[in-house]
Write a protein that holds these residues in place. Structure first.
Motif, PDB file in Angstrom:
ATOM      1  N   GLY A  56       0.812  -1.217   0.000  1.00 50.50           N
ATOM      2  CA  GLY A  56       0.000   0.000   0.000  1.00 50.50           C
ATOM      3  C   GLY A  56       0.836   1.253   0.000  1.00 50.50           C
ATOM      4  N   PHE A  57       1.911   1.264   0.794  1.00 55.49           N
ATOM      5  CA  PHE A  57       2.777   2.445   0.836  1.00 55.49           C
ATOM      6  C   PHE A  57       3.433   2.679  -0.518  1.00 55.49           C
ATOM      7  CE2 PHE A  57       6.756   4.643   1.568  1.00 55.49           C
ATOM      8  CZ  PHE A  57       6.398   5.663   2.430  1.00 55.49           C
ATOM      9  N   ARG A  58       3.921   1.611  -1.108  1.00 53.11           N
ATOM     10  CA  ARG A  58       4.576   1.758  -2.414  1.00 53.11           C
ATOM     11  C   ARG A  58       3.586   2.232  -3.479  1.00 53.11           C
ATOM     12  NH1 ARG A  58       9.320  -0.560  -4.322  1.00 53.11           N
ATOM     13  NH2 ARG A  58       9.550  -0.523  -6.591  1.00 53.11           N
ATOM     14  N   ALA A  59       2.394   1.639  -3.492  1.00 53.99           N
ATOM     15  CA  ALA A  59       1.392   2.035  -4.480  1.00 53.99           C
ATOM     16  C   ALA A  59       0.967   3.485  -4.298  1.00 53.99           C
ATOM     17  CB  ALA A  59       0.173   1.120  -4.384  1.00 53.99           C
ATOM     18  N   GLU A  60       0.763   3.906  -3.041  1.00 55.54           N
ATOM     19  CA  GLU A  60       0.364   5.288  -2.779  1.00 55.54           C
ATOM     20  C   GLU A  60       1.478   6.253  -3.150  1.00 55.54           C
ATOM     21  OE1 GLU A  60      -2.138   8.437  -1.339  1.00 55.54           O
ATOM     22  OE2 GLU A  60      -2.488   6.360  -1.982  1.00 55.54           O
ATOM     23  N   PHE A  61       2.708   5.892  -2.826  1.00 55.23           N
ATOM     24  CA  PHE A  61       3.829   6.776  -3.147  1.00 55.23           C
ATOM     25  C   PHE A  61       3.979   6.944  -4.655  1.00 55.23           C
ATOM     26  CE2 PHE A  61       8.321   7.651  -3.935  1.00 55.23           C
ATOM     27  CZ  PHE A  61       8.551   8.723  -3.065  1.00 55.23           C
ATOM     28  N   VAL A  62       3.922   5.832  -5.382  1.00 52.61           N
ATOM     29  CA  VAL A  62       4.049   5.910  -6.839  1.00 52.61           C
ATOM     30  C   VAL A  62       2.867   6.662  -7.438  1.00 52.61           C
ATOM     31  CG1 VAL A  62       4.096   4.554  -8.975  1.00 52.61           C
ATOM     32  CG2 VAL A  62       5.472   3.846  -7.010  1.00 52.61           C
ATOM     33  N   ASP A  63       1.665   6.448  -6.886  1.00 52.55           N
ATOM     34  CA  ASP A  63       0.482   7.127  -7.417  1.00 52.55           C
ATOM     35  C   ASP A  63       0.571   8.638  -7.232  1.00 52.55           C
ATOM     36  OD1 ASP A  63      -2.271   6.926  -8.549  1.00 52.55           O
ATOM     37  OD2 ASP A  63      -2.804   7.834  -6.631  1.00 52.55           O
ATOM     38  N   THR A  64       1.122   9.079  -6.103  1.00 51.94           N
ATOM     39  CA  THR A  64       1.268  10.527  -5.915  1.00 51.94           C
ATOM     40  C   THR A  64       2.326  11.098  -6.852  1.00 51.94           C
ATOM     41  OG1 THR A  64       2.830  10.118  -4.086  1.00 51.94           O
ATOM     42  CG2 THR A  64       0.514  10.491  -3.515  1.00 51.94           C
ATOM     43  N   ILE A  65       3.342  10.296  -7.158  1.00 48.94           N
ATOM     44  CA  ILE A  65       4.347  10.759  -8.129  1.00 48.94           C
ATOM     45  C   ILE A  65       3.721  10.904  -9.510  1.00 48.94           C
ATOM     46  CG2 ILE A  65       6.478  10.143  -9.330  1.00 48.94           C
ATOM     47  CD1 ILE A  65       7.385   8.722  -6.812  1.00 48.94           C
ATOM     48  N   LEU A  66       2.997   9.878  -9.941  1.00 45.36           N
ATOM     49  CA  LEU A  66       2.430   9.875 -11.286  1.00 45.36           C
ATOM     50  C   LEU A  66       1.208  10.771 -11.387  1.00 45.36           C
ATOM     51  CD1 LEU A  66       2.681   6.056 -12.085  1.00 45.36           C
ATOM     52  CD2 LEU A  66       4.330   7.872 -12.580  1.00 45.36           C
ATOM     53  N   GLY A  67       0.494  10.964 -10.267  1.00 52.71           N
ATOM     54  CA  GLY A  67      -0.734  11.738 -10.326  1.00 52.71           C
ATOM     55  C   GLY A  67      -0.553  13.229 -10.181  1.00 52.71           C
ATOM     56  N   ALA A  68       0.617  13.661  -9.697  1.00 51.22           N
ATOM     57  CA  ALA A  68       0.841  15.098  -9.502  1.00 51.22           C
ATOM     58  C   ALA A  68       1.975  15.641 -10.356  1.00 51.22           C
ATOM     59  CB  ALA A  68       1.133  15.388  -8.025  1.00 51.22           C
ATOM     60  N   ASN A  69       2.581  14.798 -11.181  1.00 53.07           N
ATOM     61  CA  ASN A  69       3.684  15.218 -12.041  1.00 53.07           C
ATOM     62  C   ASN A  69       3.549  14.550 -13.399  1.00 53.07           C
ATOM     63  OD1 ASN A  69       5.622  16.567  -9.935  1.00 53.07           O
ATOM     64  ND2 ASN A  69       5.106  14.584  -9.030  1.00 53.07           N
ATOM     65  N   ILE A 382       3.486  10.966   2.605  1.00 49.04           N
ATOM     66  CA  ILE A 382       2.047  10.829   2.394  1.00 49.04           C
ATOM     67  C   ILE A 382       1.327  10.992   3.729  1.00 49.04           C
ATOM     68  CG2 ILE A 382       2.273   9.407   0.341  1.00 49.04           C
ATOM     69  CD1 ILE A 382       1.931   6.952   1.997  1.00 49.04           C
ATOM     70  N   TYR A 383       0.005  11.197   3.667  1.00 51.94           N
ATOM     71  CA  TYR A 383      -0.725  11.664   4.837  1.00 51.94           C
ATOM     72  C   TYR A 383      -1.257  10.547   5.733  1.00 51.94           C
ATOM     73  CZ  TYR A 383      -0.589  16.254   2.661  1.00 51.94           C
ATOM     74  OH  TYR A 383      -0.158  17.426   2.112  1.00 51.94           O
ATOM     75  N   ASN A 384      -1.354   9.341   5.246  1.00 51.91           N
ATOM     76  CA  ASN A 384      -1.872   8.268   6.091  1.00 51.91           C
ATOM     77  C   ASN A 384      -1.169   6.962   5.764  1.00 51.91           C
ATOM     78  OD1 ASN A 384      -2.965   7.622   3.623  1.00 51.91           O
ATOM     79  ND2 ASN A 384      -5.062   8.163   4.169  1.00 51.91           N
ATOM     80  N   LEU A 385      -1.433   5.966   6.592  1.00 54.39           N
ATOM     81  CA  LEU A 385      -0.821   4.654   6.410  1.00 54.39           C
ATOM     82  C   LEU A 385      -1.727   3.806   5.535  1.00 54.39           C
ATOM     83  CD1 LEU A 385       1.431   2.664   7.245  1.00 54.39           C
ATOM     84  CD2 LEU A 385      -0.028   1.976   9.153  1.00 54.39           C
ATOM     85  N   PRO A 386      -1.328   3.539   4.300  1.00 56.26           N
ATOM     86  CA  PRO A 386      -2.189   2.755   3.396  1.00 56.26           C
ATOM     87  C   PRO A 386      -1.882   1.262   3.504  1.00 56.26           C
ATOM     88  CG  PRO A 386      -0.351   3.634   2.168  1.00 56.26           C
ATOM     89  CD  PRO A 386      -0.121   4.026   3.615  1.00 56.26           C
ATOM     90  N   ALA A 387      -2.809   0.459   3.044  1.00 59.20           N
ATOM     91  CA  ALA A 387      -2.605  -0.991   2.949  1.00 59.20           C
ATOM     92  C   ALA A 387      -3.270  -1.478   1.671  1.00 59.20           C
ATOM     93  CB  ALA A 387      -3.183  -1.709   4.163  1.00 59.20           C
ATOM     94  N   LYS A 388      -2.587  -2.349   0.975  1.00 59.61           N
ATOM     95  CA  LYS A 388      -3.102  -2.900  -0.274  1.00 59.61           C
ATOM     96  C   LYS A 388      -2.978  -4.413  -0.210  1.00 59.61           C
ATOM     97  CE  LYS A 388      -2.501  -2.709  -5.309  1.00 59.61           C
ATOM     98  NZ  LYS A 388      -1.674  -2.154  -6.404  1.00 59.61           N
ATOM     99  N   LEU A 389      -4.124  -5.074  -0.153  1.00 55.30           N
ATOM    100  CA  LEU A 389      -4.152  -6.534  -0.047  1.00 55.30           C
ATOM    101  C   LEU A 389      -4.006  -7.140  -1.438  1.00 55.30           C
ATOM    102  CD1 LEU A 389      -4.479  -8.637   2.194  1.00 55.30           C
ATOM    103  CD2 LEU A 389      -6.924  -8.705   1.659  1.00 55.30           C
ATOM    104  N   GLN A 390      -2.942  -7.892  -1.638  1.00 54.25           N
ATOM    105  CA  GLN A 390      -2.664  -8.511  -2.926  1.00 54.25           C
ATOM    106  C   GLN A 390      -2.691 -10.031  -2.805  1.00 54.25           C
ATOM    107  OE1 GLN A 390       0.222  -5.324  -5.152  1.00 54.25           O
ATOM    108  NE2 GLN A 390       1.210  -6.743  -3.767  1.00 54.25           N
TER     109      GLN A 390
END
Length: 428
Positions: A56-69, A382-390
């Motif tokens: 989740g942290f990796r996905a959120e971090f990458v998403d903020t990179i790709l979504g704001a730049n 990032i602002y919160n602790l995310p989790a992504k169940l894979q």
């Protein structure tokens, strides 16, 4: 000739079940069984929770990179003109942007001006990264033009500026307030370069989801940015977004060709590659550490089974004299250990999945009990602790736990199978 019983016959399951639920006074090891069960449950839960938070942290971090730049920036190498002056940027930026848009897979190509300035309002200052874009190009940036927590009207962008929510909070600004931008590279006079100070109306406040972006970034209309930063007639770079940013390397040759002889590229992987590599190393280390915890929990099964074999020596001798083979005895005790590992794995997977699905209320409760401040976005970005169940993470946890449980069960089960029935009954 007597018919040979198949492996894992019903009577083997019946004997194993009687041993598992036997009371201590009857020679059972229910306490050790429960300890093993709880240990495996907690270890598998910790493994799945760690893997889901990691993903989740990796996905959120990458998403903020790709979504704001942009996914890649096309910029020009510095050149020296006939007068010996160093120049940079694209004077033909409109044509370059048009050629880039024609490349298959390119979603957006936006000429951009970039600069730094000091933002001032209400007696407070903040460092700002200023970007000049057209209104249409700004609206196409996912986490900026369509952010969930924006304020104001992005269609009014040409009449003012757009600022991050962090800057707005730090300087006490709302939509409609005035913000002064100060840069040392202002107008050139006979006495030197004078600072440039200009006030702008805040027409849009965005929240990109990244602490560093929301606290430093300001967007300015493209033409105004050209004038403010003395970049008349040129663009510093062309920001490009593509359909598949994970395959950004496949676009590089086409982008360089469209950018011209002096074009250079700076991709999102170049911008954040070191951090992503550090995350990958951390992911691997955490998986190894959590796997060791699962192994330690699985070793408790050995302790329980060795005690069970010792307490059931008389039973083993009787069963062997009744005709049970070594294989049947081995399978009885293998079922005992495997059952504990399987139930512990199922319970751990259930708890881990529930943790990943309900991480927000769980984290909110932990934050409230600790008095707040558990998660600092200025450090983690990032602002919160995310989790992504894979599914892959869950399957790897299940496979690891069951595999270790089955392997460690074999050794005490073989010891029981090889027990000599004569020795087992000699002193009975």
């Amino acid at each position: 000739m007597a018919e040979r019983t198949p492996p894992f016959a019903g009577f083997e399951w019946m004997i194993a079940w009687r041993y598992l639920r036997a009371r201590r006074a009857e020679g059972g090891v229910s306490v050790m069984t429960w300890i093993s069960l709880v240990g495996i449950t907690l270890a598998v839960f910790a493994l799945i929770a760690t893997l889901s938070v990691r993903a989740g942290f990796r996905a959120e971090f990458v998403d903020t990179i790709l979504g704001a730049n942009g996914h890649v920036s096309v910029y020009a190498a510095e050149t020296i003109d006939e007068n010996g002056r160093i120049t940079k940027g694209f004077p033909d930026y409109a044509e370059i942007a048009e050629r880039i848009r024609e490349i298959p897979g390119v979603l957006r190509a936006a000429p951009m001006i970039k600069g730094q300035a000091m933002a001032n309002a209400n007696g407070r200052n903040a460092a700002a990264e200023v970007m000049g874009l057209s209104q249409a190009d700004l609206a196409e940036i996912p986490r900026i033009g369509h952010g969930p927590d924006h304020m104001g009207d992005i269609t009014q962008f040409d009449q003012g500026i757009a600022i991050g929510s962090g800057i707005a909070r730090e300087l006490g600004l709302q939509v409609g307030d005035k913000l002064r931008l100060i840069t040392p590279d202002g107008a050139k006079t006979p006495m030197g370069t004078s600072p440039r100070v200009k006030a702008y109306t805040v027409t849009y406040i965005f929240t990109a989801g990244r602490y560093d972006i929301d606290n430093t970034r300001i967007y300015m209309p493209f033409a105004e940015a050209q004038s403010y930063f003395n970049r008349d007639g040129v663009a510093d770079e062309v920001e490009v977004s593509v359909e598949n940013p994970e395959q950004i390397d496949d676009y590089q040759l086409a982008l360089l060709g469209a950018g011209g002889d002096n074009a250079l590229l700076w991709t999102w992987r170049d911008r954040s590659g070191s951090f992503l590599r550090a995350l990958t190393i951390e992911d691997n280390v955490m998986f190894i550490i959590m796997s060791i915890l699962v192994l330690i929990a699985s070793l408790n099964i050995i302790s329980g089974l060795i005690m069970l074999v010792k307490n059931k020596g008389r039973d083993i001798g009787i069963l062997r004299t009744m005709g049970l083979t070594e294989g049947s005895i081995l399978r009885v005790f293998f079922i005992c250990g495997a059952f504990t590992g399987t139930i512990g794995t199922i319970a751990g997977v259930t708890l881990g999945c529930l943790f990943a699905l309900y991480i927000d209320p769980i984290f909110s409760a932990v934050n409230a009990l600790s008095g707040g401040g558990v998660w600092d976005p200025s450090i983690r970005g990032i602002y919160n602790l995310p989790a992504k169940l894979q599914m892959g993470d869950v399957l790897s946890a299940v496979g690891l736990s069951l595999g270790l449980s089955f392997i460690v069960t074999i050794f005490p089960a073989r010891r029981a199978a090889r027990m000599n029935p004569v020795e087992a009954l000699r002193y009975e």
